[in-house]
Motif scaffolding. Structure first.
Motif, PDB file in Angstrom:
ATOM      1  N   PRO A  74       0.858  -1.189   0.000  1.00 23.06           N
ATOM      2  CA  PRO A  74       0.000   0.000   0.000  1.00 23.06           C
ATOM      3  C   PRO A  74       0.895   1.239   0.000  1.00 23.06           C
ATOM      4  CG  PRO A  74      -0.031  -1.098   2.158  1.00 23.06           C
ATOM      5  CD  PRO A  74       0.810  -1.949   1.254  1.00 23.06           C
ATOM      6  N   ARG A  75       0.541   2.217  -0.801  1.00 21.89           N
ATOM      7  CA  ARG A  75       1.393   3.402  -0.960  1.00 21.89           C
ATOM      8  C   ARG A  75       0.566   4.680  -0.875  1.00 21.89           C
ATOM      9  NH1 ARG A  75       6.651   2.056  -2.825  1.00 21.89           N
ATOM     10  NH2 ARG A  75       6.790  -0.088  -3.560  1.00 21.89           N
ATOM     11  N   THR A  76       1.244   5.761  -0.521  1.00 26.31           N
ATOM     12  CA  THR A  76       0.628   7.093  -0.556  1.00 26.31           C
ATOM     13  C   THR A  76       0.585   7.564  -2.008  1.00 26.31           C
ATOM     14  OG1 THR A  76       2.718   8.287  -0.389  1.00 26.31           O
ATOM     15  CG2 THR A  76       1.693   7.591   1.683  1.00 26.31           C
ATOM     16  N   GLU A  77      -0.093   8.696  -2.219  1.00 26.28           N
ATOM     17  CA  GLU A  77      -0.144   9.230  -3.587  1.00 26.28           C
ATOM     18  C   GLU A  77       1.254   9.550  -4.097  1.00 26.28           C
ATOM     19  OE1 GLU A  77      -2.830  12.446  -4.162  1.00 26.28           O
ATOM     20  OE2 GLU A  77      -4.563  11.290  -3.506  1.00 26.28           O
ATOM     21  N   ALA A  78       2.150   9.930  -3.179  1.00 24.50           N
ATOM     22  CA  ALA A  78       3.522  10.265  -3.585  1.00 24.50           C
ATOM     23  C   ALA A  78       4.365   9.014  -3.852  1.00 24.50           C
ATOM     24  CB  ALA A  78       4.189  11.115  -2.506  1.00 24.50           C
ATOM     25  N   GLY A  79       3.806   7.844  -3.547  1.00 20.19           N
ATOM     26  CA  GLY A  79       4.537   6.608  -3.802  1.00 20.19           C
ATOM     27  C   GLY A  79       5.268   6.059  -2.594  1.00 20.19           C
ATOM     28  N   ASP A  80       5.232   6.809  -1.467  1.00 15.39           N
ATOM     29  CA  ASP A  80       5.856   6.278  -0.245  1.00 15.39           C
ATOM     30  C   ASP A  80       5.024   5.119   0.304  1.00 15.39           C
ATOM     31  OD1 ASP A  80       7.842   8.232  -0.344  1.00 15.39           O
ATOM     32  OD2 ASP A  80       6.717   9.621   0.920  1.00 15.39           O
ATOM     33  N   LEU A  81       5.666   4.296   1.128  1.00 14.56           N
ATOM     34  CA  LEU A  81       4.910   3.223   1.773  1.00 14.56           C
ATOM     35  C   LEU A  81       3.851   3.814   2.703  1.00 14.56           C
ATOM     36  CD1 LEU A  81       7.658   0.617   2.793  1.00 14.56           C
ATOM     37  CD2 LEU A  81       6.353   0.771   0.675  1.00 14.56           C
ATOM     38  N   ALA A  82       2.668   3.220   2.681  1.00 13.70           N
ATOM     39  CA  ALA A  82       1.600   3.603   3.603  1.00 13.70           C
ATOM     40  C   ALA A  82       1.300   2.470   4.577  1.00 13.70           C
ATOM     41  CB  ALA A  82       0.337   3.974   2.828  1.00 13.70           C
ATOM     42  N   GLY A  83       2.038   1.402   4.453  1.00 11.65           N
ATOM     43  CA  GLY A  83       1.875   0.234   5.308  1.00 11.65           C
ATOM     44  C   GLY A  83       2.913  -0.779   4.888  1.00 11.65           C
ATOM     45  N   THR A  84       2.955  -1.912   5.596  1.00 14.46           N
ATOM     46  CA  THR A  84       3.918  -2.947   5.205  1.00 14.46           C
ATOM     47  C   THR A  84       3.297  -4.327   5.385  1.00 14.46           C
ATOM     48  OG1 THR A  84       6.241  -3.632   5.327  1.00 14.46           O
ATOM     49  CG2 THR A  84       5.138  -3.132   7.429  1.00 14.46           C
ATOM     50  N   VAL A  85       4.093  -5.338   5.083  1.00 14.92           N
ATOM     51  CA  VAL A  85       3.613  -6.724   5.164  1.00 14.92           C
ATOM     52  C   VAL A  85       3.105  -7.007   6.571  1.00 14.92           C
ATOM     53  CG1 VAL A  85       4.384  -9.127   5.098  1.00 14.92           C
ATOM     54  CG2 VAL A  85       5.153  -7.511   3.328  1.00 14.92           C
ATOM     55  N   HIS A  86       1.945  -7.620   6.639  1.00 15.05           N
ATOM     56  CA  HIS A  86       1.321  -7.897   7.930  1.00 15.05           C
ATOM     57  C   HIS A  86       2.153  -8.918   8.724  1.00 15.05           C
ATOM     58  CE1 HIS A  86      -1.761  -8.998  10.871  1.00 15.05           C
ATOM     59  NE2 HIS A  86      -2.383  -7.882  10.513  1.00 15.05           N
ATOM     60  N   PRO A  87       2.213  -8.747  10.049  1.00 19.55           N
ATOM     61  CA  PRO A  87       2.973  -9.719  10.848  1.00 19.55           C
ATOM     62  C   PRO A  87       2.500 -11.157  10.641  1.00 19.55           C
ATOM     63  CG  PRO A  87       2.310  -7.840  12.212  1.00 19.55           C
ATOM     64  CD  PRO A  87       1.674  -7.637  10.861  1.00 19.55           C
ATOM     65  N   GLN A  88       1.228 -11.342  10.312  1.00 20.18           N
ATOM     66  CA  GLN A  88       0.737 -12.709  10.094  1.00 20.18           C
ATOM     67  C   GLN A  88       1.146 -13.274   8.734  1.00 20.18           C
ATOM     68  OE1 GLN A  88      -3.398 -13.432  11.175  1.00 20.18           O
ATOM     69  NE2 GLN A  88      -3.321 -11.802  12.691  1.00 20.18           N
ATOM     70  N   LEU A  89       1.672 -12.420   7.860  1.00 20.63           N
ATOM     71  CA  LEU A  89       2.159 -12.920   6.564  1.00 20.63           C
ATOM     72  C   LEU A  89       3.694 -12.967   6.530  1.00 20.63           C
ATOM     73  CD1 LEU A  89       1.597 -13.819   3.637  1.00 20.63           C
ATOM     74  CD2 LEU A  89       1.519 -11.405   2.978  1.00 20.63           C
ATOM     75  N   GLN A  90       4.336 -12.030   7.242  1.00 17.96           N
ATOM     76  CA  GLN A  90       5.800 -11.952   7.266  1.00 17.96           C
ATOM     77  C   GLN A  90       6.424 -13.309   7.621  1.00 17.96           C
ATOM     78  OE1 GLN A  90       7.902  -9.047   6.772  1.00 17.96           O
ATOM     79  NE2 GLN A  90       9.514 -10.599   6.860  1.00 17.96           N
ATOM     80  N   ASP A  91       7.419 -13.708   6.855  1.00 14.31           N
ATOM     81  CA  ASP A  91       8.192 -14.945   7.096  1.00 14.31           C
ATOM     82  C   ASP A  91       7.426 -16.231   6.776  1.00 14.31           C
ATOM     83  OD1 ASP A  91      10.268 -13.290   8.034  1.00 14.31           O
ATOM     84  OD2 ASP A  91       9.556 -13.403  10.105  1.00 14.31           O
ATOM     85  N   ARG A  92       6.212 -16.105   6.187  1.00  9.16           N
ATOM     86  CA  ARG A  92       5.399 -17.303   5.907  1.00  9.16           C
ATOM     87  C   ARG A  92       5.442 -17.682   4.419  1.00  9.16           C
ATOM     88  NH1 ARG A  92       1.275 -16.888  10.226  1.00  9.16           N
ATOM     89  NH2 ARG A  92       2.593 -16.664  12.056  1.00  9.16           N
ATOM     90  N   ASP A  93       6.576 -17.509   3.810  1.00  7.20           N
ATOM     91  CA  ASP A  93       6.713 -17.893   2.404  1.00  7.20           C
ATOM     92  C   ASP A  93       6.339 -19.362   2.222  1.00  7.20           C
ATOM     93  OD1 ASP A  93       8.579 -15.492   1.114  1.00  7.20           O
ATOM     94  OD2 ASP A  93       8.885 -15.803   3.252  1.00  7.20           O
TER      95      ASP A  93
END
Lengths: 319, 319
Positions: free
Chosen positions: B232-251
């Motif tokens: 998810p990103r702002t209009e300027a293209g910066d991050l507006a959020g990141t990978v959820h802890p429940q998804l992180q490391d669950r490749d």
């Protein structure tokens, strides 16, 4: 002899800086977020200013463009005449010195909290110049008491007679908050949330101090940096081995004489040959490879921290 | 319709490439080591040539200088007229095409094994264009049987109608070995040792093939890349959020409709709204931020792999 760092007045001018290293993403993204939504840094007695410290390195997602900004705030650099060919970080350090300093002047900010990540398994750390920074030690105790289940450690990073050059040194008091492990260029939600909570708690502590709260004396331990240890290298300077599996991820654990520290590509182990137990930190930190540092040796110090409270205002002068 | 990739003759010209991304240190350091000590890559029926694929990016400890080398081996780039202003990686891709190719020619190397790291929690993976690469599937099975305790997974990375552009595509057959998690710019001993052992096993497999070993048909599963999902990103293209802890490391774990995928800085969760279960990979890979990819969605495929062995030589023509 060092004097104790104890504010005489409420802290009114506070900054929270992220992106001093442009690929340490927790501080980068927090600074960018607070620049869009600064209300989160507001407290009744002051408002902290968010600063994205190294915008060019942040845009490039690199630690720095030309030189490490967090080693650039030296008297020599800041007072030299500006030149069009100056490295980007030299110019930026002077800008930040104008914004947050000037260093060692009455106009300087009261406090700067500089946000960092490490690839090392260091958890939560406060990096402070010396144990004489009484204000920082009470801040540490405040953070530690809020989250007793997560160790918060204090690193005393000023080498004897060495000028720090860190961003925080432009302010009257400055410390770094270091969270790891996180790869460069990656934003983990868990570390982002933790850093955000720690900054909020730090601002709450300043608010408590400003409103006259008295903080009692206490005893603590900290890790004082002794020296860096380089990787084994070939004659050409390439790596010839790397951090030993028995040392990797063991930041702050005792390293005893004779224990393995490196594993050579040729198969042999390199042992720690020092005469006394040390406590390695920043083990295998990505940002330290080009500084010739595989880890830092520290010693553990125990010391007393005196009570902290705002001095009573001077009595109004008589008629 | 795709034809099966099955060598008709012994593999004589084999290369092992590291540093295609200059900050993926396992392959960088192995390539540098083998260039000093190439004997380790020697087998009775062939000798593998070590190649440091992107020396400038390796020296700078960056993924690339101007553009991602591992997306540059396209027909368009390789056949265009050279120009002094070409990006560094375009020039380097043409050099490597001369060294290891030319692409799609009879002179091309028989096999290239390209070494990579990821910051994602992906363990050991082989990245292959399609399931029709029968030789690669048997190599996978050989590696998996040697270390049954450590899963080795196969990723099918060619999107429909897309030209791969990967380094391996200059050779008659090329695959990537991907190990993680490891931060960019960090060399962990555990991953270095594992990659070195996997390369040795891959060379042993080629030796077995060359000496006429027959490998039986088998059944397997692989992960086919469907699409990338941006942060998810702002209009300027910066991050507006990141990978959820429940998804992180669950490749490689199943992601079901309705499960959280992102945590916004504003606090809300973003849920996966797809209609079917997918298997995310490259979750929070540092090198993918600037490609607009927070993770890749894959589907799990089961298929049969036919037996592999060198065809019997043609009978000598009669008089």
């Amino acid at each position: 002899m060092c004097s104790l760092t104890v504010p005489r007045e409420p802290l009114r001018r506070v900054a929270v800086t992220g992106g001093t290293h442009g690929n340490e993403m927790s501080g980068v993204c927090l600074a960018q977020h607070w620049l869009r939504a600064p209300g989160e840094l507001q407290r009744p007695s002051f408002s902290a200013m968010p600063v994205l410290a190294n915008p060019a390195a942040t845009a490039a997602c690199r630690r720095y463009m030309d030189r490490d900004l967090n080693r650039t705030f030296t008297n020599t650099v800041l007072t030299a005449r500006a030149h069009p060919d100056d490295p980007y970080e030299v110019t930026r350090a002077r800008e930040l010195n104008q914004l947050l300093g000037p260093m060692a002047s009455g106009r300087a900010f009261d406090f700067v909290l500089d946000l960092h990540n490490t690839t090392a398994n260091m958890g939560t750390c406060l990096i402070v110049d010396t144990a004489h920074n009484v204000f920082a030690m009470h801040l540490y105790r405040h953070l530690q008491m809020l989250s007793p289940e997560l160790p918060c450690r204090v690193i005393l990073y000023q080498l004897p007679k060495e000028e720090s050059g860190s961003l925080g040194s432009v302010a009257k008091n400055g410390i770094a908050l270091e969270l790891g492990p996180q790869p460069q260029g990656v934003l983990r939600a868990d570390l982002f949330t933790r850093m955000r909570a720690l900054v909020a708690a730090a601002l709450d502590f300043i608010q408590l101090f400003n409103q006259g709260t008295a903080f009692p004396a206490f005893e603590m331990e900290a890790y004082r940096v002794l020296r860096g240890v380089d990787f084994p290298r070939t004659e050409a300077g390439d790596l010839a081995g790397t951090v030993h599996p028995q040392l990797q991820d063991r930041d702050f654990e005792p390293l005893r004489p004779g224990a393995p520290i490196f594993q050579m590509f040729s198969g042999e182990d390199v042992l720690y040959e020092g005469g006394s137990t040390v406590y390695p930190i920043f083990i295998n930190e990505a940002g330290y490879y080009d500084k010739g540092i595989a880890f830092l040796q520290t010693e553990k110090l125990a010391f007393s921290v005196p009570a902290l409270s705002m001095p009573a205002p001077d009595p109004t002068p008589g008629p």
